[in-house]
Design an enzyme around this catalytic site. Sequence first.
Site, PDB file in Angstrom:
ATOM      1  N   PRO A   1      60.577 -29.730  78.531  1.00  0.00           N
ATOM      2  CA  PRO A   1      61.337 -30.861  77.970  1.00  0.00           C
ATOM      3  C   PRO A   1      60.428 -31.996  77.495  1.00  0.00           C
ATOM      4  O   PRO A   1      60.858 -32.859  76.742  1.00  0.00           O
ATOM      5  CB  PRO A   1      62.209 -31.335  79.143  1.00  0.00           C
ATOM      6  CG  PRO A   1      62.238 -30.206  80.110  1.00  0.00           C
ATOM      7  CD  PRO A   1      60.922 -29.490  79.941  1.00  0.00           C
TER       8      PRO A   1
ATOM      9  N   GLU B   1      59.633 -26.314  89.434  1.00  0.00           N
ATOM     10  CA  GLU B   1      59.562 -27.680  88.896  1.00  0.00           C
ATOM     11  C   GLU B   1      58.607 -27.769  87.708  1.00  0.00           C
ATOM     12  O   GLU B   1      58.521 -28.807  87.044  1.00  0.00           O
ATOM     13  CB  GLU B   1      59.114 -28.670  89.982  1.00  0.00           C
ATOM     14  CG  GLU B   1      59.994 -28.683  91.244  1.00  0.00           C
ATOM     15  CD  GLU B   1      61.472 -28.884  90.915  1.00  0.00           C
ATOM     16  OE1 GLU B   1      61.802 -29.880  90.236  1.00  0.00           O
ATOM     17  OE2 GLU B   1      62.290 -28.037  91.343  1.00  0.00           O
TER      18      GLU B   1
ATOM     19  N   ARG C   1      63.368 -15.139  61.937  1.00  0.00           N
ATOM     20  CA  ARG C   1      64.288 -15.266  60.802  1.00  0.00           C
ATOM     21  C   ARG C   1      63.597 -15.768  59.542  1.00  0.00           C
ATOM     22  O   ARG C   1      64.109 -15.580  58.439  1.00  0.00           O
ATOM     23  CB  ARG C   1      65.432 -16.237  61.125  1.00  0.00           C
ATOM     24  CG  ARG C   1      66.250 -15.897  62.335  1.00  0.00           C
ATOM     25  CD  ARG C   1      67.244 -16.997  62.618  1.00  0.00           C
ATOM     26  NE  ARG C   1      68.063 -17.281  61.451  1.00  0.00           N
ATOM     27  CZ  ARG C   1      69.074 -16.534  61.058  1.00  0.00           C
ATOM     28  NH1 ARG C   1      69.421 -15.465  61.733  1.00  0.00           N
ATOM     29  NH2 ARG C   1      69.741 -16.850  59.968  1.00  0.00           N
TER      30      ARG C   1
ATOM     31  N   ASP D   1      71.305 -20.598  54.680  1.00  0.00           N
ATOM     32  CA  ASP D   1      71.602 -21.034  56.031  1.00  0.00           C
ATOM     33  C   ASP D   1      71.818 -22.526  56.153  1.00  0.00           C
ATOM     34  O   ASP D   1      71.305 -23.313  55.386  1.00  0.00           O
ATOM     35  CB  ASP D   1      70.445 -20.672  56.973  1.00  0.00           C
ATOM     36  CG  ASP D   1      70.550 -19.251  57.468  1.00  0.00           C
ATOM     37  OD1 ASP D   1      71.620 -18.649  57.262  1.00  0.00           O
ATOM     38  OD2 ASP D   1      69.576 -18.751  58.050  1.00  0.00           O
TER      39      ASP D   1
HETATM   40  N1  4HQ Z   1      62.364 -26.139  80.963  1.00  0.00           N
HETATM   41  N2  4HQ Z   1      62.743 -26.845  76.331  1.00  0.00           N
HETATM   42  C1  4HQ Z   1      61.617 -26.696  83.240  1.00  0.00           C
HETATM   43  C2  4HQ Z   1      63.116 -26.689  79.946  1.00  0.00           C
HETATM   44  C3  4HQ Z   1      62.737 -26.547  78.513  1.00  0.00           C
HETATM   45  C4  4HQ Z   1      63.340 -27.244  77.444  1.00  0.00           C
HETATM   46  C5  4HQ Z   1      61.199 -25.277  80.809  1.00  0.00           C
HETATM   47  C6  4HQ Z   1      62.777 -26.398  82.342  1.00  0.00           C
HETATM   48  C7  4HQ Z   1      60.079 -25.609  81.755  1.00  0.00           C
HETATM   49  C8  4HQ Z   1      59.511 -25.922  84.078  1.00  0.00           C
HETATM   50  N3  4HQ Z   1      61.824 -25.760  77.977  1.00  0.00           N
HETATM   51  N4  4HQ Z   1      60.582 -25.699  83.126  1.00  0.00           N
HETATM   52  N5  4HQ Z   1      64.317 -28.139  77.495  1.00  0.00           N
HETATM   53  O1  4HQ Z   1      64.119 -27.314  80.202  1.00  0.00           O
HETATM   54  O2  4HQ Z   1      61.820 -25.941  76.650  1.00  0.00           O
END
Ligand code: 4HQ
Length: 249
Positions: free
Chosen positions: A87, A114, A152, A167
């Site tokens: 994230p 985590e 794609r 698209d």
């Molecule tokens: N995660 N975009 C936590 C995500 C995520 C997202 C991946 C959760 C990494 C450790 N990955 N782990 N949003 O939420 O890519």
Amino acid sequence: MQFDVVTLFPELVDAVVRCGITGRAAERGLISLELWNPRDYAVDVHRTVDGRPYGGGPGMVMTGECLLQAIRAARQKNPGKVVYLSPQGLPLSQSLAHDLLIENSLILLCGRYEGIDERVIKLEVDMECSIGDYVLSGGELGAMVLIDVLTRLLPGALGHHESAAQDSFFDGLLDCPHYTRPDILEGYEVPMVLKSGNHAEIARWRKKQALGKTWRCRPELLQARQLTSSERVLLDEYINEFESSKKLY
Ligand code: 4HQ
């Protein structure tokens, strides 16, 4: 395009090359997927891949050693940028996907728990990428989204009736509505223009609907995009019809 995915759940990611457009692209050799499980590089009897976080707190953190080995094994076989799905990363968009197309090979790093030990990011990660502002249980779904979006865009991945040029987002706008048979579904009719056979009128209607839908649901996309004078006319028409239809209620 070569995808190497470092994941504790290889069978989850493997589904992407067994189904649909990405499956066909893999069959045709347009993409290739290799999976690297950090657990295969764990040395202790329990094949441990996680540890308690320094500083305390809930949850576990993926440990560095076996992750580094898995990444380096992938990199040795198929050199490419390492992308960590998280994230905290650069938000994925159609335009970022286009930029990534210049890469022949990507190593996608999926975290669980985590997250991963920060030093792995420091040592081996070239780019962090987020698929959206929400929390997944792991990076695997993010990696699969990235693989799907990129595939794609590869020449020959879509059939002619699936052309990427038609698209949603190709044009920076939301898609227009689509209809198929029957003519009337539970009282709702197919818009007459779509049955007219007038291709210029149909294209005009679709563009107007795309502009109108974007104006209603994602106005910030219109801010980011300059409208041509004919698009302005179509959107004004849509807005006028929309405002007068509201007065009927
Ligand atoms: N995660 N975009 C936590 C995500 C995520 C997202 C991946 C959760 C990494 C450790 N990955 N782990 N949003 O939420 O890519």
